[in-house]
Design a protein around this motif. Structure first.
Motif, PDB file in Angstrom:
ATOM      1  N   ARG A   1       0.835  -1.199   0.000  1.00 55.91           N
ATOM      2  CA  ARG A   1       0.000   0.000   0.000  1.00 55.91           C
ATOM      3  C   ARG A   1       0.869   1.249   0.000  1.00 55.91           C
ATOM      4  O   ARG A   1       1.935   1.275   0.600  1.00 55.91           O
ATOM      5  CB  ARG A   1      -0.913   0.014   1.229  1.00 55.91           C
ATOM      6  CG  ARG A   1      -1.865  -1.172   1.315  1.00 55.91           C
ATOM      7  CD  ARG A   1      -2.747  -1.103   2.562  1.00 55.91           C
ATOM      8  NE  ARG A   1      -3.620  -2.281   2.650  1.00 55.91           N
ATOM      9  CZ  ARG A   1      -3.291  -3.405   3.238  1.00 55.91           C
ATOM     10  NH1 ARG A   1      -2.075  -3.527   3.806  1.00 55.91           N
ATOM     11  NH2 ARG A   1      -4.123  -4.415   3.270  1.00 55.91           N
TER      12      ARG A   1
ATOM     13  N   GLN B   1      -5.896  -4.333 -10.891  1.00 55.08           N
ATOM     14  CA  GLN B   1      -6.283  -3.954  -9.535  1.00 55.08           C
ATOM     15  C   GLN B   1      -5.451  -4.682  -8.478  1.00 55.08           C
ATOM     16  O   GLN B   1      -5.949  -5.101  -7.435  1.00 55.08           O
ATOM     17  CB  GLN B   1      -7.781  -4.200  -9.320  1.00 55.08           C
ATOM     18  CG  GLN B   1      -8.636  -3.373 -10.276  1.00 55.08           C
ATOM     19  CD  GLN B   1     -10.120  -3.583 -10.075  1.00 55.08           C
ATOM     20  OE1 GLN B   1     -10.549  -4.560  -9.465  1.00 55.08           O
ATOM     21  NE2 GLN B   1     -10.924  -2.665 -10.608  1.00 55.08           N
TER      22      GLN B   1
ATOM     23  N   ASN C   1      -2.406  -6.339  -4.172  1.00 56.24           N
ATOM     24  CA  ASN C   1      -3.410  -6.792  -3.214  1.00 56.24           C
ATOM     25  C   ASN C   1      -3.421  -8.313  -3.092  1.00 56.24           C
ATOM     26  O   ASN C   1      -4.026  -9.010  -3.909  1.00 56.24           O
ATOM     27  CB  ASN C   1      -4.792  -6.275  -3.642  1.00 56.24           C
ATOM     28  CG  ASN C   1      -5.873  -6.616  -2.632  1.00 56.24           C
ATOM     29  OD1 ASN C   1      -5.585  -6.965  -1.494  1.00 56.24           O
ATOM     30  ND2 ASN C   1      -7.122  -6.500  -3.051  1.00 56.24           N
TER      31      ASN C   1
ATOM     32  N   THR D   1       4.830  -2.180  -9.552  1.00 57.55           N
ATOM     33  CA  THR D   1       5.104  -2.280  -8.119  1.00 57.55           C
ATOM     34  C   THR D   1       5.516  -3.702  -7.753  1.00 57.55           C
ATOM     35  O   THR D   1       6.498  -3.916  -7.024  1.00 57.55           O
ATOM     36  CB  THR D   1       3.868  -1.869  -7.301  1.00 57.55           C
ATOM     37  OG1 THR D   1       3.525  -0.517  -7.617  1.00 57.55           O
ATOM     38  CG2 THR D   1       4.146  -1.979  -5.810  1.00 57.55           C
TER      39      THR D   1
ATOM     40  N   GLY E   1      -0.679  -2.550 -10.996  1.00 64.52           N
ATOM     41  CA  GLY E   1       0.194  -2.996  -9.915  1.00 64.52           C
ATOM     42  C   GLY E   1       1.377  -3.809 -10.371  1.00 64.52           C
ATOM     43  O   GLY E   1       2.203  -4.231  -9.567  1.00 64.52           O
TER      44      GLY E   1
ATOM     45  N   GLY F   1      -3.387   5.530   1.124  1.00 67.11           N
ATOM     46  CA  GLY F   1      -4.672   4.853   1.069  1.00 67.11           C
ATOM     47  C   GLY F   1      -4.868   4.014  -0.173  1.00 67.11           C
ATOM     48  O   GLY F   1      -5.958   3.460  -0.386  1.00 67.11           O
ATOM     49  N   ILE F   2      -3.838   3.892  -1.009  1.00 71.41           N
ATOM     50  CA  ILE F   2      -3.948   3.138  -2.259  1.00 71.41           C
ATOM     51  C   ILE F   2      -3.270   1.780  -2.109  1.00 71.41           C
ATOM     52  O   ILE F   2      -2.110   1.691  -1.699  1.00 71.41           O
ATOM     53  CB  ILE F   2      -3.304   3.915  -3.427  1.00 71.41           C
ATOM     54  CG1 ILE F   2      -4.022   5.240  -3.645  1.00 71.41           C
ATOM     55  CG2 ILE F   2      -3.321   3.079  -4.706  1.00 71.41           C
ATOM     56  CD1 ILE F   2      -3.358   6.138  -4.664  1.00 71.41           C
ATOM     57  N   THR F   3      -3.995   0.730  -2.452  1.00 69.91           N
ATOM     58  CA  THR F   3      -3.426  -0.619  -2.445  1.00 69.91           C
ATOM     59  C   THR F   3      -2.953  -0.928  -3.855  1.00 69.91           C
ATOM     60  O   THR F   3      -3.759  -1.177  -4.751  1.00 69.91           O
ATOM     61  CB  THR F   3      -4.463  -1.659  -1.993  1.00 69.91           C
ATOM     62  OG1 THR F   3      -4.922  -1.326  -0.674  1.00 69.91           O
ATOM     63  CG2 THR F   3      -3.847  -3.052  -1.972  1.00 69.91           C
ATOM     64  N   ALA F   4      -1.637  -0.885  -4.053  1.00 72.83           N
ATOM     65  CA  ALA F   4      -1.071  -1.109  -5.393  1.00 72.83           C
ATOM     66  C   ALA F   4      -1.029  -2.589  -5.741  1.00 72.83           C
ATOM     67  O   ALA F   4      -1.270  -2.982  -6.885  1.00 72.83           O
ATOM     68  CB  ALA F   4       0.322  -0.497  -5.477  1.00 72.83           C
TER      69      ALA F   4
ATOM     70  N   GLY G   1      -1.694   1.181 -13.809  1.00 67.72           N
ATOM     71  CA  GLY G   1      -2.312   1.137 -12.490  1.00 67.72           C
ATOM     72  C   GLY G   1      -2.676  -0.251 -12.018  1.00 67.72           C
ATOM     73  O   GLY G   1      -3.272  -0.409 -10.953  1.00 67.72           O
TER      74      GLY G   1
END
Length: 260
Positions: free
Chosen positions: A15, A230, A23, A47, A44, A18-21, A42
């Motif tokens: 994270r 996501q 999950n 990351t 993820g 507040g953003i969960t890159a 975006g």
């Protein structure tokens, strides 16, 4: 863990505020494969790639490399045990020749230490000769002989990417992480680059983990292809299956005609 897994990502979460890159993501890379990682902006994937490469520490979960938990290890520590990475923007030593760039890669050379230079000059010379021969062999393999004495800063974008690929061949890499290898490379040199990746995989047994936006390159090189969205893995399989999945095409690649 199965012995044929080089990378095993287990329930990784990251994270940023507040953003969960990423999950609770799990995925793996099998030995001897060229595994692709794709997804929309975006999703993820960058990351996650940076977590595997040691540039980012996850909030939870594990990264297992060849049976060893390397979660939180730094890139230089991973380098020493055989995980190497190339970058979207090549990281060459611009004022050194292509040959010298390759010769810089192997660590712990006796010439790096004053004691070795002063008291063991024969050992220093023997090691330098060995490294130079290896570098020349790599240059021949990649067909870069015509630029071996050229300053690396003067090379084209594609030649710099080939040089980065060559640097991974100077040590015993168990896996090579390829980050946007197509970026800034013309189609002719990109074809050369793809040829060499395939040759390294086929002839030398290299395992590759590839993050890439160029779907044609992914389709040519990679099997399997992992799709993220996501922060999670949503699909995995041959590119033909990924392309044929209507939900993935609509959600992540646009209309079918754009990815045919």
């Amino acid at each position: 863990m199965s012995s044929d897994l080089v990378i095993d990502v287990r329930n990784v979460t990251k994270r940023f505020g507040g953003i969960t890159a990423v999950n609770d993501c799990s995925l793996s890379v099998r030995r001897g494969s060229i595994t692709g990682l794709i997804g929309p902006n975006g999703a993820g994937k960058s990351t996650l790639f940076n977590i595997v490469a040691g540039n980012i520490v996850p909030d939870s979960g594990q990264v297992i490399f060849d049976g060893k938990d390397v979660t939180g290890c730094k890139p230089h520590e991973l380098f020493r045990i055989g995980m190497l990475r190339t970058f979207q923007i090549a990281h060459e030593f611009s004022q050194m020749t292509a040959l010298e760039n390759l010769m810089m890669v192997p660590g712990d050379q006796p010439g790096e230490h004053l004691v070795g230079m002063w008291f063991r000059p024969g050992l220093v010379q023997a090691r330098e000769t060995e490294v130079r021969k290896k570098a020349l062999d790599v240059i021949d393999f990649l067909k870069l002989g015509h630029v071996r004495h050229e300053l690396a800063g003067n090379l084209s974008g594609g030649q710099k990417k080939l040089l980065e690929l060559g640097r991974t061949m100077m040590v015993d890499a168990r896996i090579v992480l390829l980050d946007e290898v197509a970026a800034g490379v013309n189609r002719t040199l990109l074809n050369d680059l793809a040829d060499n990746i395939e040759r390294m995989n086929r002839e030398l047994g290299y395992t590759f983990f590839v993050i890439e936006h160029d779907m044609d390159l992914i389709g040519r090189l990679c099997d399997p292809v992992i799709v993220m969205a996501q922060g999670q893995k949503i699909a995995e399989g041959p590119m033909a299956e990924i392309r044929a999945n209507p939900a993935i095409i609509e959600a992540y690649f646009g209309a079918p005609a754009e990815v045919a």
